[in-house]
Design a protein around this motif. Sequence first.
Motif, PDB file in Angstrom:
ATOM      1  N   SER A   1      12.162 -12.993  -0.489  1.00 33.18           N
ATOM      2  CA  SER A   1      12.418 -12.790  -1.911  1.00 33.18           C
ATOM      3  C   SER A   1      11.117 -12.862  -2.699  1.00 33.18           C
ATOM      4  O   SER A   1      10.094 -13.371  -2.221  1.00 33.18           O
ATOM      5  N   ARG A   2      11.175 -12.358  -3.903  1.00 36.05           N
ATOM      6  CA  ARG A   2      10.092 -12.472  -4.870  1.00 36.05           C
ATOM      7  C   ARG A   2      10.666 -13.068  -6.145  1.00 36.05           C
ATOM      8  O   ARG A   2      11.688 -12.604  -6.655  1.00 36.05           O
ATOM      9  N   TYR A   3       9.966 -14.097  -6.617  1.00 36.27           N
ATOM     10  CA  TYR A   3      10.491 -14.867  -7.749  1.00 36.27           C
ATOM     11  C   TYR A   3       9.350 -15.149  -8.725  1.00 36.27           C
ATOM     12  O   TYR A   3       8.219 -15.438  -8.309  1.00 36.27           O
ATOM     13  N   ALA A   4       9.664 -15.096 -10.017  1.00 36.79           N
ATOM     14  CA  ALA A   4       8.675 -15.436 -11.045  1.00 36.79           C
ATOM     15  C   ALA A   4       9.392 -15.921 -12.298  1.00 36.79           C
ATOM     16  O   ALA A   4      10.408 -15.344 -12.708  1.00 36.79           O
ATOM     17  N   THR A   5       8.853 -16.989 -12.905  1.00 37.73           N
ATOM     18  CA  THR A   5       9.367 -17.517 -14.167  1.00 37.73           C
ATOM     19  C   THR A   5       8.202 -17.749 -15.114  1.00 37.73           C
ATOM     20  O   THR A   5       7.181 -18.329 -14.726  1.00 37.73           O
ATOM     21  N   LEU A   6       8.371 -17.308 -16.347  1.00 38.78           N
ATOM     22  CA  LEU A   6       7.420 -17.625 -17.398  1.00 38.78           C
ATOM     23  C   LEU A   6       8.086 -18.637 -18.321  1.00 38.78           C
ATOM     24  O   LEU A   6       9.109 -18.346 -18.956  1.00 38.78           O
ATOM     25  N   ALA A   7       7.522 -19.857 -18.375  1.00 35.07           N
ATOM     26  CA  ALA A   7       8.066 -20.928 -19.216  1.00 35.07           C
ATOM     27  C   ALA A   7       7.113 -21.170 -20.381  1.00 35.07           C
ATOM     28  O   ALA A   7       5.903 -21.326 -20.182  1.00 35.07           O
ATOM     29  N   VAL A   8       7.659 -21.210 -21.597  1.00 34.42           N
ATOM     30  CA  VAL A   8       6.853 -21.317 -22.811  1.00 34.42           C
ATOM     31  C   VAL A   8       7.396 -22.449 -23.675  1.00 34.42           C
ATOM     32  O   VAL A   8       8.620 -22.626 -23.794  1.00 34.42           O
ATOM     33  N   ARG A   9       6.475 -23.205 -24.279  1.00 34.13           N
ATOM     34  CA  ARG A   9       6.853 -24.165 -25.331  1.00 34.13           C
ATOM     35  C   ARG A   9       6.069 -23.832 -26.593  1.00 34.13           C
ATOM     36  O   ARG A   9       4.857 -23.683 -26.564  1.00 34.13           O
ATOM     37  N   ASP A  10       6.786 -23.707 -27.696  1.00 33.78           N
ATOM     38  CA  ASP A  10       6.166 -23.462 -28.996  1.00 33.78           C
ATOM     39  C   ASP A  10       6.752 -24.470 -29.976  1.00 33.78           C
ATOM     40  O   ASP A  10       7.887 -24.319 -30.434  1.00 33.78           O
ATOM     41  N   GLY A  11       6.004 -25.532 -30.291  1.00 29.95           N
ATOM     42  CA  GLY A  11       6.563 -26.613 -31.085  1.00 29.95           C
ATOM     43  C   GLY A  11       7.645 -27.329 -30.297  1.00 29.95           C
ATOM     44  O   GLY A  11       7.454 -27.726 -29.154  1.00 29.95           O
ATOM     45  N   TRP A  12       8.805 -27.452 -30.925  1.00 28.24           N
ATOM     46  CA  TRP A  12       9.949 -28.090 -30.267  1.00 28.24           C
ATOM     47  C   TRP A  12      10.917 -27.058 -29.686  1.00 28.24           C
ATOM     48  O   TRP A  12      12.074 -27.354 -29.436  1.00 28.24           O
ATOM     49  N   VAL A  13      10.422 -25.861 -29.459  1.00 29.23           N
ATOM     50  CA  VAL A  13      11.225 -24.772 -28.894  1.00 29.23           C
ATOM     51  C   VAL A  13      10.713 -24.464 -27.495  1.00 29.23           C
ATOM     52  O   VAL A  13       9.502 -24.337 -27.281  1.00 29.23           O
ATOM     53  N   THR A  14      11.626 -24.351 -26.540  1.00 28.85           N
ATOM     54  CA  THR A  14      11.258 -23.976 -25.173  1.00 28.85           C
ATOM     55  C   THR A  14      11.984 -22.690 -24.803  1.00 28.85           C
ATOM     56  O   THR A  14      13.116 -22.435 -25.237  1.00 28.85           O
ATOM     57  N   TYR A  15      11.306 -21.901 -23.968  1.00 32.24           N
ATOM     58  CA  TYR A  15      11.820 -20.572 -23.600  1.00 32.24           C
ATOM     59  C   TYR A  15      11.451 -20.288 -22.147  1.00 32.24           C
ATOM     60  O   TYR A  15      10.325 -20.584 -21.707  1.00 32.24           O
ATOM     61  N   THR A  16      12.389 -19.725 -21.404  1.00 35.75           N
ATOM     62  CA  THR A  16      12.112 -19.296 -20.024  1.00 35.75           C
ATOM     63  C   THR A  16      12.676 -17.899 -19.792  1.00 35.75           C
ATOM     64  O   THR A  16      13.749 -17.554 -20.295  1.00 35.75           O
ATOM     65  N   MET A  17      11.921 -17.127 -19.024  1.00 38.19           N
ATOM     66  CA  MET A  17      12.359 -15.803 -18.590  1.00 38.19           C
ATOM     67  C   MET A  17      12.076 -15.727 -17.089  1.00 38.19           C
ATOM     68  O   MET A  17      10.916 -15.867 -16.671  1.00 38.19           O
ATOM     69  N   SER A  18      13.125 -15.524 -16.287  1.00 38.96           N
ATOM     70  CA  SER A  18      12.996 -15.613 -14.829  1.00 38.96           C
ATOM     71  C   SER A  18      13.465 -14.325 -14.162  1.00 38.96           C
ATOM     72  O   SER A  18      14.490 -13.738 -14.547  1.00 38.96           O
ATOM     73  N   TYR A  19      12.714 -13.908 -13.136  1.00 39.20           N
ATOM     74  CA  TYR A  19      13.032 -12.708 -12.338  1.00 39.20           C
ATOM     75  C   TYR A  19      13.148 -13.119 -10.880  1.00 39.20           C
ATOM     76  O   TYR A  19      12.368 -13.956 -10.376  1.00 39.20           O
ATOM     77  N   SER A  20      14.114 -12.528 -10.185  1.00 39.23           N
ATOM     78  CA  SER A  20      14.240 -12.740  -8.742  1.00 39.23           C
ATOM     79  C   SER A  20      14.791 -11.488  -8.085  1.00 39.23           C
ATOM     80  O   SER A  20      15.648 -10.790  -8.644  1.00 39.23           O
ATOM     81  N   ALA A  21      14.247 -11.181  -6.911  1.00 39.27           N
ATOM     82  CA  ALA A  21      14.689 -10.013  -6.148  1.00 39.27           C
ATOM     83  C   ALA A  21      14.685 -10.371  -4.662  1.00 39.27           C
ATOM     84  O   ALA A  21      13.849 -11.158  -4.208  1.00 39.27           O
ATOM     85  N   TYR A  22      15.599  -9.771  -3.905  1.00 37.69           N
ATOM     86  CA  TYR A  22      15.755 -10.054  -2.488  1.00 37.69           C
ATOM     87  C   TYR A  22      15.679  -8.747  -1.703  1.00 37.69           C
ATOM     88  O   TYR A  22      16.300  -7.746  -2.070  1.00 37.69           O
ATOM     89  N   LEU A  23      14.910  -8.752  -0.600  1.00 35.42           N
ATOM     90  CA  LEU A  23      14.763  -7.534   0.201  1.00 35.42           C
ATOM     91  C   LEU A  23      16.096  -7.069   0.756  1.00 35.42           C
ATOM     92  O   LEU A  23      16.302  -5.865   0.959  1.00 35.42           O
ATOM     93  N   SER A  24      16.987  -7.979   1.008  1.00 34.03           N
ATOM     94  CA  SER A  24      18.291  -7.597   1.551  1.00 34.03           C
ATOM     95  C   SER A  24      19.097  -6.756   0.568  1.00 34.03           C
ATOM     96  O   SER A  24      20.044  -6.056   0.962  1.00 34.03           O
ATOM     97  N   SER A  25      18.733  -6.793  -0.725  1.00 36.42           N
ATOM     98  CA  SER A  25      19.437  -6.005  -1.739  1.00 36.42           C
ATOM     99  C   SER A  25      18.854  -4.605  -1.887  1.00 36.42           C
ATOM    100  O   SER A  25      19.470  -3.747  -2.529  1.00 36.42           O
ATOM    101  N   TYR A  26      17.681  -4.349  -1.305  1.00 38.51           N
ATOM    102  CA  TYR A  26      17.014  -3.065  -1.452  1.00 38.51           C
ATOM    103  C   TYR A  26      17.279  -2.172  -0.239  1.00 38.51           C
ATOM    104  O   TYR A  26      17.585  -2.650   0.857  1.00 38.51           O
ATOM    105  N   ASP A  27      17.114  -0.869  -0.478  1.00 36.25           N
ATOM    106  CA  ASP A  27      17.152   0.069   0.646  1.00 36.25           C
ATOM    107  C   ASP A  27      15.996  -0.218   1.586  1.00 36.25           C
ATOM    108  O   ASP A  27      14.952  -0.740   1.189  1.00 36.25           O
ATOM    109  N   GLN A  28      16.146   0.132   2.852  1.00 33.48           N
ATOM    110  CA  GLN A  28      15.131  -0.177   3.850  1.00 33.48           C
ATOM    111  C   GLN A  28      13.789   0.490   3.547  1.00 33.48           C
ATOM    112  O   GLN A  28      12.740  -0.013   3.922  1.00 33.48           O
ATOM    113  N   ASP A  29      13.815   1.641   2.893  1.00 29.54           N
ATOM    114  CA  ASP A  29      12.574   2.349   2.609  1.00 29.54           C
ATOM    115  C   ASP A  29      11.982   1.987   1.248  1.00 29.54           C
ATOM    116  O   ASP A  29      11.021   2.630   0.797  1.00 29.54           O
ATOM    117  N   LYS A  30      12.557   1.010   0.588  1.00 32.65           N
ATOM    118  CA  LYS A  30      12.053   0.614  -0.730  1.00 32.65           C
ATOM    119  C   LYS A  30      11.782  -0.882  -0.750  1.00 32.65           C
ATOM    120  O   LYS A  30      12.384  -1.652  -0.023  1.00 32.65           O
TER     121      LYS A  30
END
Length: 294
Positions: free
Chosen positions: A240-269
Motif C-alpha cells: 500500500s501507499r499511504y500519506a497524511t498531511l496534519a496541520v494545526r493553525d491556532g486551536w484548529v487541527t486539520y488532517t487530509m489522508s490518502y491510501s491506496a492498495y495494489l490489490s485494488s488496481y489492475d495488474q498493469d497499473k
Amino acid sequence: MSTPPQPSQPADQPAPQPGQPAPQSAIPPQPTAYPYPNPQSPPPGSFYAQPTLVGQPAQPQAGVPGNPYAQPPRYGPVPAAPSGGGGGAGRAVLWVAVGAVVASAAWAAGVFLIGGMGDSADLRGYSAPSNMCSDADYSSFKDEYPESDSSPTHSSLKDRALDESYCSLNLKKTGSSYADAYLSIQVDLHRKTDPAPEFTATWKNYDDSHTGYDVNPVKGIGDEAYLVSQDTTSGSSSGSRYATLAVRDGWVTYTMSYSAYLSSYDQDKNPPGLTDVSDWLKTDTRATLEQLKG
C-alpha cells in the motif's frame, strides 16, 4: 517527646505518703500508634487549653451556654471606628478589613484577565461545516481519479468544547466499479483546550510509535504541519501507499489522508507515487483551509 501535664489531684483523695506508691488514675493511659500530639488538641499554655479535673465535667465556654465542646468564634464583625478623636485602633482594624477585600478583588481580576477563566479559543475565523465532503477541495486528485463517489460518508459534531467535521471518499479511476483509493478529511475546532502540545507530540513523533513511517515537517501551512507517509509496494505485487498531511493553525487541527492498495488496481497499473500524492495533499489542504475561513 515531652511528658503531657498530669491532671490535678481531686480534693477528696488523700495525698500519697512517703514510701507509699501514688494512687492510680481511674482511667489508665491508652497506648497509641500515633507518635504526635492530637492535631485537634490545643497546645499547652494556649488561650484555649483548659485542664479538666478528673471526676468533674468540662466547663462550658464563656458565651456558648450548654455546649462544653463549642469553641468561641475566631472571627467576628469588624468593629466600627469610635466617633471623635482617639479612634486610631478602630480605624486600623477597619482599614485592615478593607485592604483584605480590595486584595481579594484584585486577585480575582488578575485570574480573570491573565489566565484560567479568561482564556479564549484561538479559532482564527475557521468553521466546521455540516458536510465536509461538499466543502472540501480535493480537485488535485481528479485527474488520477475522475469518477465521483456517489455516496461519500460525512459526519459533524457541534459542542461547547469541540466542533468537528469529517468526510470519507472513494477515489475511482475511469471505468472502475470499486474504489481504487481512499481519501479522508477532518477538521476540529478546539473550543476549550489548546491542542498544540498533543498535536506536536502525536505527529512530530509519529514514527516513534508507528514503525516504517516517514515524518517530514511542512512549512508555510498553518502554525505547524507534518507529512506522514509509508510505501510498502516496492518489489511486490501487493502492499500500500499511504500519506497524511496534519496541520494545526491556532486551536484548529486539520488532517487530509490518502491510501491506496495494489490489490485494488489492475495488474498493469500502479497507484500514483507518494511524491505526487504529497503535492496534491498540500495544494488541496491550502485551498480547503481558505474555504473553511470564508
